[in-house]
Scaffold this active site. Sequence first.
Site, PDB file in Angstrom:
ATOM      1  N   TRP A  40       7.791  12.678  -0.432  1.00 20.73           N
ATOM      2  CA  TRP A  40       7.108  11.583  -1.130  1.00 20.73           C
ATOM      3  C   TRP A  40       5.615  11.862  -1.277  1.00 20.73           C
ATOM      4  CZ3 TRP A  40       7.797   6.756  -3.357  1.00 20.73           C
ATOM      5  CH2 TRP A  40       6.643   5.963  -3.454  1.00 20.73           C
TER       6      TRP A  40
ATOM      7  N   ASN B 264       2.036   9.821  -2.956  1.00 21.52           N
ATOM      8  CA  ASN B 264       1.418   8.771  -3.776  1.00 21.52           C
ATOM      9  C   ASN B 264      -0.061   9.044  -3.972  1.00 21.52           C
ATOM     10  OD1 ASN B 264       1.986   7.492  -0.980  1.00 21.52           O
ATOM     11  ND2 ASN B 264       0.590   5.965  -1.754  1.00 21.52           N
ATOM     12  N   ASP B 265      -0.933   8.134  -3.698  1.00 18.55           N
ATOM     13  CA  ASP B 265      -2.322   8.180  -4.166  1.00 18.55           C
ATOM     14  C   ASP B 265      -3.047   9.517  -3.982  1.00 18.55           C
ATOM     15  OD1 ASP B 265      -1.409   5.618  -3.785  1.00 18.55           O
ATOM     16  OD2 ASP B 265      -3.062   4.974  -2.527  1.00 18.55           O
TER      17      ASP B 265
ATOM     18  N   GLN C  15      -1.745  11.107  -0.496  1.00 20.00           N
ATOM     19  CA  GLN C  15      -0.830  10.411   0.391  1.00 20.00           C
ATOM     20  C   GLN C  15       0.528  11.114   0.350  1.00 20.00           C
ATOM     21  OE1 GLN C  15      -1.365   7.007   2.244  1.00 20.00           O
ATOM     22  NE2 GLN C  15      -3.013   8.504   2.357  1.00 20.00           N
TER      23      GLN C  15
ATOM     24  N   TRP D 191      -3.905   6.219   5.685  1.00 18.69           N
ATOM     25  CA  TRP D 191      -3.806   5.776   4.289  1.00 18.69           C
ATOM     26  C   TRP D 191      -5.018   6.230   3.484  1.00 18.69           C
ATOM     27  CZ3 TRP D 191      -1.324   0.248   3.580  1.00 18.69           C
ATOM     28  CH2 TRP D 191       0.050   0.330   3.847  1.00 18.69           C
TER      29      TRP D 191
ATOM     30  N   ARG E  54      -8.500  -2.179   2.703  1.00 16.48           N
ATOM     31  CA  ARG E  54      -8.246  -0.723   2.740  1.00 16.48           C
ATOM     32  C   ARG E  54      -8.883   0.047   1.577  1.00 16.48           C
ATOM     33  NH1 ARG E  54      -3.392  -3.322   1.758  1.00 16.48           N
ATOM     34  NH2 ARG E  54      -2.345  -2.904  -0.224  1.00 16.48           N
ATOM     35  N   ASP E  55      -8.764   1.354   1.686  1.00 12.56           N
ATOM     36  CA  ASP E  55      -9.077   2.320   0.626  1.00 12.56           C
ATOM     37  C   ASP E  55     -10.574   2.427   0.316  1.00 12.56           C
ATOM     38  OD1 ASP E  55      -6.318   2.365   0.614  1.00 12.56           O
ATOM     39  OD2 ASP E  55      -6.121   1.154  -1.206  1.00 12.56           O
TER      40      ASP E  55
ATOM     41  N   GLU F  49      -6.476  -2.526  -4.521  1.00  6.11           N
ATOM     42  CA  GLU F  49      -6.194  -1.250  -3.866  1.00  6.11           C
ATOM     43  C   GLU F  49      -7.036  -0.169  -4.535  1.00  6.11           C
ATOM     44  OE1 GLU F  49      -1.708  -1.785  -2.251  1.00  6.11           O
ATOM     45  OE2 GLU F  49      -1.840  -0.982  -4.264  1.00  6.11           O
TER      46      GLU F  49
HETATM   47  O1  LIG Z   1      -0.022   5.086   1.010  1.00  2.00           O
HETATM   48  C1  LIG Z   1      -0.745   3.914   1.288  1.00  2.00           C
HETATM   49  C2  LIG Z   1      -1.760   3.700   0.207  1.00  2.00           C
HETATM   50  O2  LIG Z   1      -1.073   3.320  -0.993  1.00  2.00           O
HETATM   51  C3  LIG Z   1      -1.604   2.112  -1.516  1.00  2.00           C
HETATM   52  C4  LIG Z   1      -1.689   2.179  -3.038  1.00  2.00           C
HETATM   53  O3  LIG Z   1      -0.656   2.906  -3.611  1.00  2.00           O
HETATM   54  O4  LIG Z   1      -0.883   0.985  -1.051  1.00  2.00           O
HETATM   55  C5  LIG Z   1       0.507   1.006  -1.063  1.00  2.00           C
HETATM   56  C6  LIG Z   1       1.205  -0.215  -0.482  1.00  2.00           C
HETATM   57  O5  LIG Z   1       2.571  -0.072  -0.438  1.00  2.00           O
HETATM   58  C7  LIG Z   1       3.356  -0.129  -1.562  1.00  2.00           C
HETATM   59  O6  LIG Z   1       3.221   1.073  -2.221  1.00  2.00           O
HETATM   60  C8  LIG Z   1       4.016   2.114  -1.715  1.00  2.00           C
HETATM   61  C9  LIG Z   1       3.597   3.362  -2.410  1.00  2.00           C
HETATM   62  O7  LIG Z   1       2.216   3.395  -2.583  1.00  2.00           O
HETATM   63  C10 LIG Z   1       5.446   1.615  -1.922  1.00  2.00           C
HETATM   64  O8  LIG Z   1       6.389   2.579  -2.011  1.00  2.00           O
HETATM   65  C11 LIG Z   1       5.677   0.549  -0.862  1.00  2.00           C
HETATM   66  O9  LIG Z   1       6.999   0.126  -0.851  1.00  2.00           O
HETATM   67  C12 LIG Z   1       4.779  -0.593  -1.200  1.00  2.00           C
HETATM   68  O10 LIG Z   1       4.786  -1.523  -0.155  1.00  2.00           O
HETATM   69  O11 LIG Z   1       0.941  -0.439   0.872  1.00  2.00           O
HETATM   70  C13 LIG Z   1       0.932  -1.813   1.164  1.00  2.00           C
HETATM   71  C14 LIG Z   1       1.831  -2.189   2.296  1.00  2.00           C
HETATM   72  O12 LIG Z   1       3.149  -1.799   2.019  1.00  2.00           O
HETATM   73  C15 LIG Z   1       1.255  -2.514  -0.128  1.00  2.00           C
HETATM   74  O13 LIG Z   1       0.640  -3.733  -0.162  1.00  2.00           O
HETATM   75  C16 LIG Z   1       0.742  -1.503  -1.075  1.00  2.00           C
HETATM   76  O14 LIG Z   1       1.066  -1.752  -2.404  1.00  2.00           O
HETATM   77  C17 LIG Z   1      -2.989   2.055  -0.905  1.00  2.00           C
HETATM   78  O15 LIG Z   1      -3.553   0.787  -0.940  1.00  2.00           O
HETATM   79  C18 LIG Z   1      -2.726   2.575   0.481  1.00  2.00           C
HETATM   80  O16 LIG Z   1      -3.867   3.050   1.119  1.00  2.00           O
END
Ligand SMILES: OC[C@H]1O[C@@](CO)(OC[C@@]2(O[C@H]3O[C@H](CO)[C@@H](O)[C@H](O)[C@H]3O)O[C@H](CO)[C@@H](O)[C@@H]2O)[C@@H](O)[C@@H]1O
Length: 592
Positions: free
Chosen positions: A55, A57-58, A74, A118, A182-183, A237
Amino acid sequence: MEAIFLVGLLCVLFNNGIEVDASHSEFQNFQSHNLTVPETQPYRTSYHFQPPKNWLNDPNGPMLYKGFYHLFYQYNPNGALFDAGMVWAHSVSHDLINWIHLNHALYPTEPFDIKSCWSGSVTILPGNKPAILYTGINANDTQVQNLAMPKNLSDPLLKEWIKFSQNPVITPPTGVAKDDFRDPTTAWVDAEGKWNVIVGSLINDRGMAILYQSEDFVNWRMYKDPLHSKEKTGMWECPDFFPVSINSTNGVDTSVMNPSVKHVMKASFNSHDYYIIGTYVPGVQKYIPDTDFTSTNTDLRYDYGKFYASKTFFDSIKNRRILWGWVNESDSSEDDVRKGWSGLQSFPRQIWLNRSGSQLVQWPVEEINKLHDKQVSIQNKKLDGGSVLEIPGITASQADAEIVFELPELEEAELLKSTPVDPQQMCTDANASVRGRLGPFGLLALATEDLTEQTAIFFRIFRHENTYIVLMCSDQSRSSIKENVDKTTYGAFVNIDPQNEKISLRSLIDHSIIESFGGEGRTCITSRVYPQLAVHKEAHLYVFNNGTQSITISRLKAWGMSKAQFNYEESCLNNEAHNGEGLSCFVGMFEK
Ligand SMILES: OC[C@H]1O[C@@](CO)(OC[C@@]2(O[C@H]3O[C@H](CO)[C@@H](O)[C@H](O)[C@H]3O)O[C@H](CO)[C@@H](O)[C@@H]2O)[C@@H](O)[C@@H]1O
């Protein structure tokens, strides 16, 4: 495929009655396909960044250091889905094209990040010292901001990072939920030498960028007001805050503040990356947007398809600002587990402010030219209403195609009676097979020969009062015969006056991703598609015009793309096995 052109076939395709005119003489380079993606993994990319498995992501902390581009991101080292235990994976490149995957830079080890490392950013401190600020998920599931520094500054690859012993350096302030904080962004330094950084948050249904200040990058104080906030925008985010030149396409360093720049505030919420342009008044820490977020479909977005949690950085060698974004999958979690991977990074884009200061413009970084292989060119080719023209002789499954269209009879455009309208809904209601007058015209990418499978990226022109409106769509509805994938159609308007300018489309096609740039980068739409038939040699690329009016391809250039190198060794991927030397990961990398 070649046989089709040898007989100069003019046929009617059974799917939508569109004529195929393949009897063209302009095409050269009938070459065999240079296929490089394994047959068993038809959706892995050839030149879009992705790790070997798992996996992603960001994008995190992109930067240039001692001649190397660094991309952290990520990554879940344990599987193809998002989970606890996220790390900062780390790759380096000397050209933004070919990458070496290194050992993970940050992974959960300490109470302040034991559940995950994160997203965050890199700031280059005086003396060319990079520093990472990132969000740690602590044992209590609280989001805290941590600092990490390179172990050895003389290592251009910055392979090892040391977490600051007194982390966390910032904790959620009173009134902020522990999971809404965050971030951190790249920090900027003000006239008094004070560091400023923002952290994404949400308080009482107001998304916001909370501002922190520091003299030493270690001790941070919250500023009395957020730098900016807006109700009903959700949790912000991955905010990004950076200056853009008002009179040049060149980028500027994040700390530049003078009358020749405007400031961009980007926030990721509701699955999209939205931005506003405005004026930053550093003394009073005020950000005054020209137009604020409105929570309507008129808000500006980097990309009107799949593109999230993006981040920019300033490339001081080429004086440009570069944008990376996470492009998520559109298939199911089960598919991702089966594939063993999920998520891509967009192709890096140069980003700048347009002349009028009303929006940003994006374009693939120039290094993409290194990958250009066989080329096809067409000039001044009339495309009658209802016709399709194949772009032959290139690897259609991994290609870069750029077309400039000329529209002869604008007054024939259909009337758009009322605005505001939702462009995505317009594209959904009238997909590529619905005939209009001026449009739909554009590209059919990753298409089968009989067009059963096709992703249509196209324009429609409308007349509204005394102006013309250009709609750009990416229609995934026929992208695959496979069910259980998200085939949402995307759409947006292009800020272009077709009375004075030709309309252009550029699409980067790479097996399961199509990044499209309309009007020379004014509107971008990225899609993920999973054709079952139009893979490898069975993928075709066409230009089409399904309007009743003729249009002209004033200029078309298309290239098959070579495969970028994504090198790694097991030792580079495995923290335990990695001995810290790392250079063996570079075997063959810089020979070109
Ligand atoms: O990897 C964590 C960072 O990703 C961010 C922005 O993408 O927050 C993600 C987030 O989780 C959702 O996104 C996931 C993939 O990014 C997804 O697969 C998951 O199911 C989602 O919950 O994390 C929080 C808690 O889950 C949620 O509110 C966000 O959307 C970034 O902000 C983080 O640093």
